[in-house]
Design a protein around this motif. Structure first.
Motif, short mmCIF file in Angstrom:
data_model
loop_
_atom_site.label_atom_id
_atom_site.label_comp_id
_atom_site.label_asym_id
_atom_site.label_seq_id
_atom_site.Cartn_x
_atom_site.Cartn_y
_atom_site.Cartn_z
N HIS A 269 0.81 -1.22 0.00
CA HIS A 269 0.00 0.00 0.00
C HIS A 269 0.84 1.27 0.00
CE1 HIS A 269 -3.31 -2.72 0.86
NE2 HIS A 269 -2.67 -3.15 1.94
N ASP A 270 2.18 1.12 0.07
CA ASP A 270 3.03 2.31 0.21
C ASP A 270 2.91 3.26 -0.98
OD1 ASP A 270 3.99 1.49 2.67
OD2 ASP A 270 5.71 0.43 1.83
N HIS A 271 2.75 2.72 -2.19
CA HIS A 271 2.73 3.59 -3.36
C HIS A 271 1.47 4.46 -3.41
CE1 HIS A 271 0.24 0.23 -4.73
NE2 HIS A 271 -0.24 1.06 -5.66
N ARG A 272 0.42 4.06 -2.67
CA ARG A 272 -0.81 4.84 -2.65
C ARG A 272 -0.86 5.83 -1.49
NH1 ARG A 272 -3.24 -0.34 -3.67
NH2 ARG A 272 -4.03 -0.38 -1.53
N GLU A 273 0.06 5.69 -0.56
CA GLU A 273 0.05 6.56 0.63
C GLU A 273 0.93 7.78 0.40
OE1 GLU A 273 1.02 6.42 5.44
OE2 GLU A 273 1.14 4.57 4.24
N MET A 274 0.34 8.96 0.52
CA MET A 274 1.07 10.22 0.39
C MET A 274 1.32 10.77 1.79
SD MET A 274 1.43 10.43 -2.87
CE MET A 274 2.01 12.12 -3.11
N THR A 285 7.20 25.69 6.08
CA THR A 285 8.62 25.64 6.45
C THR A 285 9.41 24.83 5.43
OG1 THR A 285 8.02 25.74 8.79
CG2 THR A 285 10.26 25.02 8.27
N GLY A 286 10.53 25.38 4.98
CA GLY A 286 11.41 24.65 4.09
C GLY A 286 10.89 24.60 2.66
N PRO A 287 11.68 24.02 1.76
CA PRO A 287 11.33 23.99 0.34
C PRO A 287 10.28 22.92 0.03
CG PRO A 287 13.38 22.83 0.71
CD PRO A 287 13.00 23.42 2.04
N ILE A 288 9.69 23.01 -1.15
CA ILE A 288 8.79 21.97 -1.65
C ILE A 288 9.63 20.78 -2.08
CG2 ILE A 288 7.05 21.38 -3.37
CD1 ILE A 288 6.09 23.38 -1.30
N ALA A 289 9.25 19.60 -1.65
CA ALA A 289 10.04 18.41 -1.94
C ALA A 289 9.94 18.03 -3.40
CB ALA A 289 9.57 17.26 -1.07
N ARG A 290 11.01 17.47 -3.91
CA ARG A 290 11.02 16.92 -5.26
C ARG A 290 10.04 15.75 -5.33
NH1 ARG A 290 16.18 15.81 -5.39
NH2 ARG A 290 16.75 17.95 -5.92
N HIS A 291 9.27 15.65 -6.38
CA HIS A 291 8.26 14.62 -6.60
C HIS A 291 7.04 14.78 -5.69
CE1 HIS A 291 11.94 11.98 -7.78
NE2 HIS A 291 11.62 12.84 -8.74
N ALA A 292 6.92 15.95 -5.03
CA ALA A 292 5.78 16.17 -4.14
C ALA A 292 4.56 16.64 -4.92
CB ALA A 292 6.15 17.19 -3.06
N ASP A 293 3.37 16.44 -4.33
CA ASP A 293 2.15 16.96 -4.95
C ASP A 293 1.94 18.40 -4.52
OD1 ASP A 293 1.27 16.84 -2.34
OD2 ASP A 293 -0.16 15.20 -2.66
N ARG A 297 3.36 16.69 -0.39
CA ARG A 297 3.36 15.31 0.10
C ARG A 297 4.10 14.43 -0.90
NH1 ARG A 297 -2.87 13.99 0.92
NH2 ARG A 297 -2.74 14.57 -1.30
N ILE A 298 4.75 13.42 -0.39
CA ILE A 298 5.51 12.51 -1.25
C ILE A 298 4.99 11.09 -1.07
CG2 ILE A 298 7.59 13.92 -1.21
CD1 ILE A 298 8.73 11.98 0.88
N PRO A 299 5.16 10.22 -2.06
CA PRO A 299 4.75 8.82 -1.90
C PRO A 299 5.62 8.12 -0.86
CG PRO A 299 5.06 9.37 -4.21
CD PRO A 299 5.65 10.50 -3.42
N ARG A 300 4.98 7.42 0.05
CA ARG A 300 5.73 6.70 1.08
C ARG A 300 6.65 5.65 0.47
NH1 ARG A 300 4.74 2.45 5.17
NH2 ARG A 300 5.81 3.09 7.09
N ALA A 301 6.24 5.09 -0.66
CA ALA A 301 7.06 4.08 -1.32
C ALA A 301 8.41 4.64 -1.72
CB ALA A 301 6.33 3.53 -2.54
#
Length: 426
Positions: A269-274, A285-293, A297-301
């Motif tokens: 289920h990790d690929h579906r969890e953001m 706080t801080g920059p927007i993460a690479r690959h984030a929505d 948020r980023i995929p837990r996978a």
């Protein structure tokens, strides 16, 4: 109702690259170890177990011990220091003497240990301790107390812990500048083994892996003593850096992601969890993460993929260390992980698959008064320091200067040694 009367008080400071922790503990009249106070703070001035900024390290040590003393409502003047860096190296040095078949007396043991002390060759390095680990009588090994027995040849195995002199002097100076006397510097594998390994494990053979922030020590125990160790210059901070680099975020964000959402084991289920990069209330706080929505948020996978990728590198190094120490030939095959990095979810399962050996996470010993926040693998060395101190360890370098008692580290129970220490103290 008044608590048990404390007979002796011990102070200890574990100086790590991620945190500096301190503890004030006492032994009651009944021999029970009771934690009076403990505290920790983020490490400063320490890199890979070495002091890199004396003023910052001194401040951090003083702050940590102040927190422990405040909780304990008592102060300490002397402390035992835990050290994980400084080029630690373990050596077993055997020494034998002819007895001629007669009965072994205390004088024979005294002379044996003094001769063994004089035979130590540190090769220009500092000796942290030199302790009698076990005695040998002719063909019999693992003798706890040979006094009163007969033999032709009496031997002793002395465990010598070596370190680089300058880094140890820097550690002691940082503590002394914090207005504390240094009782002794203890190699972390010794203290951690005291806290996390059972006597049976230490006898059968076990590998203890201290998964620290910047240093991972792999120590081999067998026959009741520490036989060998290898230091790997990487740790859980490398996982944090890998996460920060992979997603283009700051270290504090990566550390939170690793601790809160990280795991060493993937699930379907990790690929579906953001998962949010920032904590609640810190969304800006801080920059927007690479690959984030759009909600950062980023995929837990992806997070778990980065973590396991870095873990794979570490496990390769651990495997190399175990082969170098010939752990394959040991009767005991178990590997015990401890240290702050061992708190990662799923680590035991991942390490067991990667190393092909039974793996467990080291459990903290039950110490009365120890706060729940400190009952974690990351504080096992700290607990082990006060247990080691209460064990009244013998160092044969000081033996001829008024110490005329021998103690086998592997042969006498903890409670008995604490009672013996109390008897001598009073």
């Amino acid at each position: 109702m008044a608590g048990p009367r404390i007979a002796r008080v011990f102070g200890a400071v574990n100086i790590g690259s991620f945190r500096i922790s301190a503890i004030v503990a006492g032994v009651s009249e009944t021999g029970e170890m009771i934690v009076l106070g403990s505290g920790h703070r983020q490490s400063q001035g320490i890199k890979h177990g070495y002091v890199t900024d004396m003023a910052a390290a001194t401040y951090a040590v003083r702050d940590a011990i102040d927190r422990a003393e405040k909780m304990a409502d008592t102060s300490v003047q002397k402390v035992w220091i835990g050290c994980s860096g400084a080029g630690l190296a373990s050596r077993i040095q055997p020494f034998d003497a002819e007895i001629g078949g007669r009965r072994i007396e205390q004088e024979d043991l005294d002379h044996l240990l003094v001769a063994a002390r004089d035979a130590i060759e540190p090769d220009g390095r500092m000796v942290l301790h030199a302790q009698p680990a076990q005695y040998r009588l002719d063909g019999a090994h693992g003798v706890a107390d040979p006094k009163g027995l007969h033999c032709e040849r009496l031997g002793v195995d002395v465990h010598v812990m070596l370190a680089d002199g300058a880094p140890i002097r820097n550690l002691t100076e940082a503590v002394q500048s914090a207005h504390l006397e240094v009782e002794a510097v203890v190699a972390s594998p010794i203290a951690t083994g005291q806290a996390c390994l059972s006597p049976e494990e230490r006898d059968l053979g076990v590998a203890l892996v201290e998964f620290g922030a910047e240093v991972t020590n792999v120590a081999l125990w067998s026959g009741g003593m520490l036989r060998d160790m290898v230091a790997i210059q990487m740790g859980s901070a490398d996982i944090t850096d890998a996460v920060a680099s992979a997603f283009g975020i700051r270290r504090f964000q990566a550390e939170r992601l690793k601790c809160v959402n990280g795991s060493a084991i993937a699930s379907p289920h990790d690929h579906r969890e953001m998962i949010p990069v920032n904590a609640p209330g810190e969304e800006d706080t801080g920059p927007i993460a690479r690959h984030a929505d759009d909600k950062n948020r980023i995929p837990r996978a992806e997070l778990i993929g980065v973590i396991t990728g870095q873990l794979g590198v570490l496990m390769e190094e651990v495997n190399k260390a175990l082969k170098h120490m010939q752990f394959n030939g040991q009767r005991g095959k178990q590997v015990v992980f401890t240290g702050g990095g061992a708190e990662l979810v799923g680590l035991a399962d991942y390490a067991q698959a990667a190393l092909g050996r039974p793996v467990r996470i080291g459990r903290m010993p039950h110490l009365a008064g120890l706060p729940e926040a400190h009952v974690k693998p990351g504080f096992s060395t700290l607990a082990g320091l006060v247990l080691y101190a209460a064990d009244d360890p013998v160092d044969i370098r000081a033996f001829a200067r008024g110490r005329h008692r021998t103690v086998s580290l592997g042969g006498i129970g903890m409670v008995g040694r604490i009672f013996q220490a109390l008897k001598e103290y009073f």
